[in-house]
Design a protein around this motif. Structure first.
Motif, PDB file in Angstrom:
ATOM      1  N   GLU A 192       0.730  -1.356   0.057  1.00  0.00           N
ATOM      2  CA  GLU A 192       0.162  -0.093   0.027  1.00  0.00           C
ATOM      3  C   GLU A 192       0.583   1.395  -0.200  1.00  0.00           C
ATOM      4  OE1 GLU A 192      -0.600  -2.421   1.691  1.00  0.00           O
ATOM      5  OE2 GLU A 192      -2.619  -3.719   1.023  1.00  0.00           O
ATOM      6  N   SER A 193       1.660   0.916   0.998  1.00  0.00           N
ATOM      7  CA  SER A 193       2.637   2.536   1.060  1.00  0.00           C
ATOM      8  C   SER A 193       3.179   2.278  -0.673  1.00  0.00           C
ATOM      9  CB  SER A 193       3.955   2.252   1.606  1.00  0.00           C
ATOM     10  OG  SER A 193       4.902   3.510   1.894  1.00  0.00           O
ATOM     11  N   LEU A 194       4.057   1.736  -1.649  1.00  0.00           N
ATOM     12  CA  LEU A 194       4.728   1.965  -2.797  1.00  0.00           C
ATOM     13  C   LEU A 194       3.204   2.235  -3.763  1.00  0.00           C
ATOM     14  CD1 LEU A 194       6.312   1.515  -4.842  1.00  0.00           C
ATOM     15  CD2 LEU A 194       5.522  -1.642  -5.206  1.00  0.00           C
ATOM     16  N   MET A 195       2.686   1.586  -3.520  1.00  0.00           N
ATOM     17  CA  MET A 195       0.828   1.709  -4.352  1.00  0.00           C
ATOM     18  C   MET A 195       0.904   3.431  -4.273  1.00  0.00           C
ATOM     19  SD  MET A 195       0.173  -0.301  -6.540  1.00  0.00           S
ATOM     20  CE  MET A 195       2.299  -0.186  -6.316  1.00  0.00           C
ATOM     21  N   ASP A 196       0.178   4.731  -2.858  1.00  0.00           N
ATOM     22  CA  ASP A 196       0.691   5.591  -2.260  1.00  0.00           C
ATOM     23  C   ASP A 196       1.814   6.156  -2.759  1.00  0.00           C
ATOM     24  OD1 ASP A 196      -1.860   5.211  -2.275  1.00  0.00           O
ATOM     25  OD2 ASP A 196      -1.685   5.132   0.291  1.00  0.00           O
ATOM     26  N   ALA A 234      10.982  10.376  -2.391  1.00  0.00           N
ATOM     27  CA  ALA A 234      10.175   9.226  -2.639  1.00  0.00           C
ATOM     28  C   ALA A 234      10.711   8.356  -3.463  1.00  0.00           C
ATOM     29  CB  ALA A 234       9.129   9.749  -4.091  1.00  0.00           C
ATOM     30  N   ALA A 235      12.369   8.722  -4.476  1.00  0.00           N
ATOM     31  CA  ALA A 235      12.795   7.258  -4.932  1.00  0.00           C
ATOM     32  C   ALA A 235      13.085   6.750  -3.917  1.00  0.00           C
ATOM     33  CB  ALA A 235      13.789   8.033  -5.720  1.00  0.00           C
ATOM     34  N   HIS A 236      13.443   6.543  -2.602  1.00  0.00           N
ATOM     35  CA  HIS A 236      14.049   5.780  -1.884  1.00  0.00           C
ATOM     36  C   HIS A 236      12.715   5.497  -1.544  1.00  0.00           C
ATOM     37  CE1 HIS A 236      16.000   4.952   1.618  1.00  0.00           C
ATOM     38  NE2 HIS A 236      15.222   5.084   2.463  1.00  0.00           N
ATOM     39  N   MET A 237      11.697   5.642  -1.100  1.00  0.00           N
ATOM     40  CA  MET A 237      10.685   4.830  -0.857  1.00  0.00           C
ATOM     41  C   MET A 237      10.134   4.094  -1.744  1.00  0.00           C
ATOM     42  SD  MET A 237       8.379   5.231   1.879  1.00  0.00           S
ATOM     43  CE  MET A 237       7.769   5.711   3.057  1.00  0.00           C
ATOM     44  N   ILE A 238      10.125   4.731  -3.107  1.00  0.00           N
ATOM     45  CA  ILE A 238      10.115   3.748  -3.895  1.00  0.00           C
ATOM     46  C   ILE A 238      10.784   2.127  -3.795  1.00  0.00           C
ATOM     47  CG2 ILE A 238       9.974   2.889  -6.618  1.00  0.00           C
ATOM     48  CD1 ILE A 238       8.971   5.612  -6.724  1.00  0.00           C
ATOM     49  N   SER A 239      12.602   2.413  -3.714  1.00  0.00           N
ATOM     50  CA  SER A 239      13.373   1.230  -3.572  1.00  0.00           C
ATOM     51  C   SER A 239      13.036   0.513  -2.263  1.00  0.00           C
ATOM     52  CB  SER A 239      14.424   2.279  -3.613  1.00  0.00           C
ATOM     53  OG  SER A 239      15.916   1.510  -4.008  1.00  0.00           O
ATOM     54  N   LYS A 240      13.003   0.997  -1.635  1.00  0.00           N
ATOM     55  CA  LYS A 240      12.727   0.504  -0.434  1.00  0.00           C
ATOM     56  C   LYS A 240      11.112  -0.234  -0.166  1.00  0.00           C
ATOM     57  CE  LYS A 240      11.923   1.446   4.680  1.00  0.00           C
ATOM     58  NZ  LYS A 240      11.360   1.677   5.618  1.00  0.00           N
ATOM     59  N   GLN A 241      10.243  -0.250  -0.837  1.00  0.00           N
ATOM     60  CA  GLN A 241       9.146  -1.043  -0.962  1.00  0.00           C
ATOM     61  C   GLN A 241       9.685  -1.638  -1.731  1.00  0.00           C
ATOM     62  OE1 GLN A 241       8.191  -0.245   2.274  1.00  0.00           O
ATOM     63  NE2 GLN A 241       7.183   1.526   2.760  1.00  0.00           N
ATOM     64  N   MET A 242      10.068  -1.744  -2.724  1.00  0.00           N
ATOM     65  CA  MET A 242      10.100  -2.736  -4.057  1.00  0.00           C
ATOM     66  C   MET A 242      11.060  -4.107  -3.554  1.00  0.00           C
ATOM     67  SD  MET A 242       8.619  -1.884  -7.137  1.00  0.00           S
ATOM     68  CE  MET A 242       9.677  -2.431  -8.837  1.00  0.00           C
ATOM     69  N   SER A 243      12.356  -3.479  -2.924  1.00  0.00           N
ATOM     70  CA  SER A 243      13.175  -4.288  -1.874  1.00  0.00           C
ATOM     71  C   SER A 243      11.471  -5.419  -1.382  1.00  0.00           C
ATOM     72  CB  SER A 243      13.996  -4.231  -1.995  1.00  0.00           C
ATOM     73  OG  SER A 243      15.131  -2.987  -2.599  1.00  0.00           O
ATOM     74  N   ALA A 244      11.042  -4.984  -0.514  1.00  0.00           N
ATOM     75  CA  ALA A 244      10.339  -5.596   0.050  1.00  0.00           C
ATOM     76  C   ALA A 244       9.095  -6.267  -0.131  1.00  0.00           C
ATOM     77  CB  ALA A 244       9.423  -4.514   1.456  1.00  0.00           C
ATOM     78  N   THR A 245       8.745  -5.567  -1.219  1.00  0.00           N
ATOM     79  CA  THR A 245       7.476  -6.811  -1.835  1.00  0.00           C
ATOM     80  C   THR A 245       8.011  -7.596  -3.147  1.00  0.00           C
ATOM     81  OG1 THR A 245       6.879  -4.357  -3.600  1.00  0.00           O
ATOM     82  CG2 THR A 245       5.656  -4.663  -1.627  1.00  0.00           C
ATOM     83  N   TRP A 246       9.428  -7.627  -3.175  1.00  0.00           N
ATOM     84  CA  TRP A 246       9.885  -8.381  -4.424  1.00  0.00           C
ATOM     85  C   TRP A 246       9.317 -10.320  -4.314  1.00  0.00           C
ATOM     86  CZ3 TRP A 246      15.233 -11.430  -4.104  1.00  0.00           C
ATOM     87  CH2 TRP A 246      15.425 -11.585  -5.851  1.00  0.00           C
ATOM     88  N   GLY A 247       8.987 -10.726  -4.935  1.00  0.00           N
ATOM     89  CA  GLY A 247       8.309 -12.111  -4.908  1.00  0.00           C
ATOM     90  C   GLY A 247       9.420 -13.455  -4.528  1.00  0.00           C
ATOM     91  N   PHE A 248      10.562 -12.803  -4.828  1.00  0.00           N
ATOM     92  CA  PHE A 248      11.850 -14.066  -4.967  1.00  0.00           C
ATOM     93  C   PHE A 248      12.166 -13.818  -3.283  1.00  0.00           C
ATOM     94  CE2 PHE A 248      10.750 -14.684  -8.451  1.00  0.00           C
ATOM     95  CZ  PHE A 248      10.166 -16.277  -8.855  1.00  0.00           C
ATOM     96  N   LEU A 249      11.452 -13.349  -1.938  1.00  0.00           N
ATOM     97  CA  LEU A 249      13.036 -12.385  -1.237  1.00  0.00           C
ATOM     98  C   LEU A 249      13.092 -13.284  -0.620  1.00  0.00           C
ATOM     99  CD1 LEU A 249      13.501  -9.403   0.496  1.00  0.00           C
ATOM    100  CD2 LEU A 249      11.496  -9.596   1.404  1.00  0.00           C
ATOM    101  N   GLY A 250      14.377 -13.421   0.013  1.00  0.00           N
ATOM    102  CA  GLY A 250      14.585 -14.631   0.596  1.00  0.00           C
ATOM    103  C   GLY A 250      15.356 -15.966   0.429  1.00  0.00           C
ATOM    104  N   ILE A 251      14.400 -15.636  -0.982  1.00  0.00           N
ATOM    105  CA  ILE A 251      15.122 -17.650  -1.417  1.00  0.00           C
ATOM    106  C   ILE A 251      16.154 -17.157  -2.470  1.00  0.00           C
ATOM    107  CG2 ILE A 251      14.523 -19.082  -3.817  1.00  0.00           C
ATOM    108  CD1 ILE A 251      11.240 -17.324  -3.424  1.00  0.00           C
TER     109      ILE A 251
END
Length: 505
Positions: free
Chosen positions: A454-458, A479-496
């Protein structure tokens, strides 16, 4: 050495002899006649024919020949005959027929949409027949085959329309099966004495090979498959109705169309909070989330209003267990407050309204001054007074007041209040021209709460709005920092990747 000729088949309607016919036209004609005849006649050979058709369907599911000759109508009639005529079902080996029939349908509709469309043709009538098995009219074994077949039919565009005519019951049954199938299989098969097990179940499970251990393993496997197929059927409805559904929102909405689904969903607070977050975000699926919340609120037996009402500044109810009557009364009170406010303002003289307008302008300045001095709580209190006094026609001022109070909530680490206030500001602003600061503040609030998507979409909506009206055409660093942060956090393969490295090491 004498040679004896094999006995010749004297049955002119023999399926296996017809399959050997070399003339393709005569072969097709014979098979079409056989498919019409099987449901109307009684023969010990019918189960052998069904077993043969099952093998063919499993090995060549995309071959349209049999479906074009009336196979689906034949299987549908046999299933209905099994349900209606118990004497016939228990005669000879007929008990195997409904299982084979459902599986044959499921195999032929698995891959090809045109075959699925043929299966739901008015002549075939397969969906009502399969639904009878899904209801458990015979046993869990046939239920498994029916769930598989209906799941495939629901996955195709051309056949979904007919399946959806029975949506409410199918969704309800799928949920019940998904939650109770393993218990049911255990109670009716695995957990009973060997002598009490249905023999035809044992025969289907092992095909005459293996002992008790193999039988138990297969039963467990089939029980899990029954659960999986019912979930697949349920998900097919969600995907068809809601197209692509991130986070399973479409599936949750589908669940909430049934009484049991609403009850189960309402019991998981995290799901309700997720729906609230999504409904207030800039995500494309906010409408689905809103529809789902409405389904829950309309159910008088569901206690979710206390969470939803956070959007209306009723957080004071947090921690209290309101019953449905109290929750609905709270909603009604809020509506009455809005209506009453309009009535009061209509009764006010223009002089009184003008006095209020001047007072609101003054309060805005006072709030800003206190905020700049670091008196955040005091500023929030001033903004609250301003909101209460602000006439409804001062839309722009109300947007600013809500947005500024949201900023105060952010600094005070009150993320839920900040989301609610910024949402109100955005609702008051234009859809085509949303209030940029409110978008950014809500993005920060969602980040503070841990709602990364939700943070990323807003944040993306904020950037889009800013680039549209800014002269610089540059994305702000924050804003660029927030996008980068949330893109990393919502990555589908996070942790794999890290798990893979550990296992390789």
């Amino acid at each position: 050495m004498l040679k004896f000729d094999e006995p010749q088949c004297t049955n002119p309607s023999c399926f296996f002899c017809s399959m050997k016919e070399t003339n393709p036209f005569r072969r097709r004609s014979k098979l079409a006649a056989i498919f019409k005849e099987i449901p109307r006649t009684e023969s010990k050979d019918h189960v052998l024919v069904l077993s043969g058709l099952w093998n063919i369907a499993m090995s060549e599911p995309d071959d349209p020949e049999f479906p074009s000759l009336g196979l689906f109508e034949c299987m549908s009639k046999l299933i209905r005959k099994s349900i209606k005529n118990s004497d016939w079902l228990l005669k000879d080996q007929n008990i195997f027929i409904p299982y084979y029939a459902a599986h044959i349908i499921g195999s032929y509709v698995m891959n090809k949409e045109d075959l699925a469309a043929r299966a739901v043709d008015s002549k075939a009538f397969v969906v009502p027949a399969l639904l009878e098995l899904l209801r458990g009219k015979i046993s869990w074994v046939e239920q498994r085959a029916a769930a598989r077949a209906l799941g495939h039919l629901a996955s195709h565009e051309k056949s979904f329309e007919v399946v959806s005519l029975f949506e409410e019951e199918i969704v309800k049954l799928s949920m019940e099966i998904a939650t109770s199938s393993l218990t049911n299989v255990y109670r009716s098969f695995l957990g009973v004495e060997d002598s009490e097990r249905l023999k035809y179940h044992c025969d289907l499970l092992t095909r005459g090979l293996g002992g008790l251990e193999t039988e138990n393993q297969k039963a467990e496997e089939w029980g899990i498959q029954l659960q999986c197929w019912s979930l697949y059927l349920l998900n097919s409805f969600a995907l068809r109705v809601n197209r692509k559904s991130p986070g399973g929102v479409g599936l949750i909405k589908t669940l909430c169309k049934t009484e049991m689904g609403r009850k189960r969903v309402s019991e998981v607070r995290e799901v309700i909070e997720r729906l609230c977050d999504l409904s207030r975000s800039s995500d494309d699926w906010k409408a689905t989330a809103l529809d789902t919340l409405l389904l829950l609120l309309k159910d008088s037996n569901v206690r979710v209003a206390q969470i939803v009402l956070q959007d209306y500044h009723k957080i004071k109810y947090s921690g209290l267990k309101m019953n449905s009557e109290e929750a609905h009364r709270s909603v009604e009170n809020l509506w009455e407050i809005r209506v009453e406010r309009k009535k009061k303002e209509k009764l006010m003289s223009e002089t009184e309204l003008e006095e209020r307008r001047k007072m609101v302008k003054s309060l805005k300045k006072q709030g800003k001054k206190k905020f700049q001095m670091g008196l955040v709580k005091e500023a929030m209190e001033v903004y609250t007074v301003g909101i209460d006094l602000c006439p409804l026609d001062m839309v722009r001022d109300r947007v600013v007041l809500y947005s500024n109070r949201a900023q105060c909530c952010l600094l005070l680490k009150q993320a839920e209040y900040a989301i609610s206030d910024s949402t109100r500001a955005l609702c008051l602003s234009s859809v085509d021209d949303p209030h940029g600061k409110s978008l950014w503040r809500r993005s920060q609030a969602y980040d503070q709460k841990g709602s990364t998507r939700e943070s990323l979409m807003d944040c993306l909506a904020f950037v889009d709005q800013r680039l549209k009206y800014s002269n610089t055409k540059r994305i702000p660093y924050y804003a660029a920092h927030m996008i980068s942060k949330q893109m990393s956090a919502t990555w589908g393969f996070l942790g794999i990747d890290s798990k893979t490295e550990k296992s390789d090491g």
